[in-house]
Write a protein that holds these residues in place. Structure first.
Motif, PDB file in Angstrom:
ATOM      1  N   GLY A   1       0.831  -1.190   0.000  1.00  0.00           N
ATOM      2  CA  GLY A   1       0.000   0.000   0.000  1.00  0.00           C
ATOM      3  C   GLY A   1       0.869   1.244   0.000  1.00  0.00           C
ATOM      4  N   LEU A   2       0.225   2.391  -0.054  1.00  0.00           N
ATOM      5  CA  LEU A   2       0.960   3.651   0.046  1.00  0.00           C
ATOM      6  C   LEU A   2       1.539   3.761   1.451  1.00  0.00           C
ATOM      7  CD1 LEU A   2      -1.413   6.103  -1.846  1.00  0.00           C
ATOM      8  CD2 LEU A   2       0.851   5.311  -2.576  1.00  0.00           C
TER       9      LEU A   2
ATOM     10  N   SER B   1      -9.133   4.717  -3.634  1.00  0.00           N
ATOM     11  CA  SER B   1      -8.597   5.824  -2.844  1.00  0.00           C
ATOM     12  C   SER B   1      -7.158   5.518  -2.427  1.00  0.00           C
ATOM     13  CB  SER B   1      -9.465   6.047  -1.600  1.00  0.00           C
ATOM     14  OG  SER B   1      -9.178   5.086  -0.610  1.00  0.00           O
ATOM     15  N   GLU B   2      -6.558   6.444  -1.708  1.00  0.00           N
ATOM     16  CA  GLU B   2      -5.196   6.239  -1.201  1.00  0.00           C
ATOM     17  C   GLU B   2      -5.141   5.121  -0.154  1.00  0.00           C
ATOM     18  OE1 GLU B   2      -3.517   9.901   0.215  1.00  0.00           O
ATOM     19  OE2 GLU B   2      -2.862  10.443  -1.799  1.00  0.00           O
ATOM     20  N   ASP B   3      -6.279   4.657   0.317  1.00  0.00           N
ATOM     21  CA  ASP B   3      -6.328   3.538   1.270  1.00  0.00           C
ATOM     22  C   ASP B   3      -6.121   2.186   0.583  1.00  0.00           C
ATOM     23  OD1 ASP B   3      -6.802   5.104   3.528  1.00  0.00           O
ATOM     24  OD2 ASP B   3      -8.973   5.030   3.243  1.00  0.00           O
TER      25      ASP B   3
ATOM     26  N   PRO C   1     -14.285  -2.057   0.927  1.00  0.00           N
ATOM     27  CA  PRO C   1     -13.931  -3.245   0.145  1.00  0.00           C
ATOM     28  C   PRO C   1     -13.387  -2.931  -1.245  1.00  0.00           C
ATOM     29  CG  PRO C   1     -15.961  -3.636   1.327  1.00  0.00           C
ATOM     30  CD  PRO C   1     -15.618  -2.177   1.529  1.00  0.00           C
ATOM     31  N   ILE C   2     -13.828  -1.835  -1.850  1.00  0.00           N
ATOM     32  CA  ILE C   2     -13.304  -1.459  -3.176  1.00  0.00           C
ATOM     33  C   ILE C   2     -11.819  -1.136  -3.112  1.00  0.00           C
ATOM     34  CG2 ILE C   2     -13.879   1.012  -3.025  1.00  0.00           C
ATOM     35  CD1 ILE C   2     -14.789  -0.239  -6.194  1.00  0.00           C
ATOM     36  N   ASP C   3     -11.321  -0.819  -1.908  1.00  0.00           N
ATOM     37  CA  ASP C   3      -9.915  -0.455  -1.727  1.00  0.00           C
ATOM     38  C   ASP C   3      -9.062  -1.619  -1.231  1.00  0.00           C
ATOM     39  OD1 ASP C   3      -9.838   2.207  -2.600  1.00  0.00           O
ATOM     40  OD2 ASP C   3     -10.693   2.920  -0.714  1.00  0.00           O
ATOM     41  N   VAL C   4      -9.567  -2.832  -1.368  1.00  0.00           N
ATOM     42  CA  VAL C   4      -8.821  -4.010  -0.916  1.00  0.00           C
ATOM     43  C   VAL C   4      -8.798  -5.034  -2.049  1.00  0.00           C
ATOM     44  CG1 VAL C   4      -8.676  -5.877   0.780  1.00  0.00           C
ATOM     45  CG2 VAL C   4      -9.591  -3.639   1.468  1.00  0.00           C
ATOM     46  N   GLU C   5      -7.606  -5.512  -2.370  1.00  0.00           N
ATOM     47  CA  GLU C   5      -7.443  -6.602  -3.336  1.00  0.00           C
ATOM     48  C   GLU C   5      -6.728  -7.732  -2.617  1.00  0.00           C
ATOM     49  OE1 GLU C   5      -4.696  -7.056  -7.158  1.00  0.00           O
ATOM     50  OE2 GLU C   5      -6.321  -5.597  -7.426  1.00  0.00           O
TER      51      GLU C   5
END
Length: 128
Positions: free
Chosen positions: A6-7, A56-58, A94-98
């Motif tokens: 992640g960032l 997002s940045e998350d 959840p959209i920010d997790v792969e």
């Protein structure tokens, strides 16, 4: 081995909570004792981490390596549990997790001086 990408400026302050979420989900979802896997964080600068549009940045990526043997149901339950817990505990949508689960045969694992297929003393079942 579990790797979380992640960032750096977003990942660093949340490492402990992310670690707790992952280990708790592995324990509840797979029966793996807490802190039984190695976990590493790869914090990247913005110019080194191009995540998908609309995130997002998350945004984080979680790679989980397991010995093969779990059912499709068990792996899907683990993935959904991680989505829910990361949102609940860290407000990461959840959209920010792969998440990817990578499996290898037990003979491709090495730990405690033996290969995974030689280990007869695991305190959890990989075939569920």
């Amino acid at each position: 081995m579990i790797t979380v990408y992640g960032l750096k400026h977003r990942l660093s302050p949340n490492k402990t909570t992310i670690m707790q979420v992952i280990f708790n989900c592995l324990h509840i979802g797979l029966g793996i004792p807490p802190r039984k896997h190695a976990l590493r964080f790869i914090g990247l600068e913005a110019d080194d981490f191009y995540y998908p549009e609309g995130r997002s940045e998350d945004f984080i990526v979680i790679d989980i390596n397991l010995m093969e043997g779990r059912t499709e149901f068990t792996k899907k339950r683990l993935i959904k549990m991680l989505f829910c817990e990361l949102e609940d505990k860290l407000n990461i949508a959840p959209i920010d997790v792969e998440i990817t689960i990578k499996e290898q045969p037990a003979h491709c694992w090495g730990f405690r001086g033996m290969t995974g297929d030689e280990a007869k003393d695991l305190s959890y079942d990989i075939h569920k």
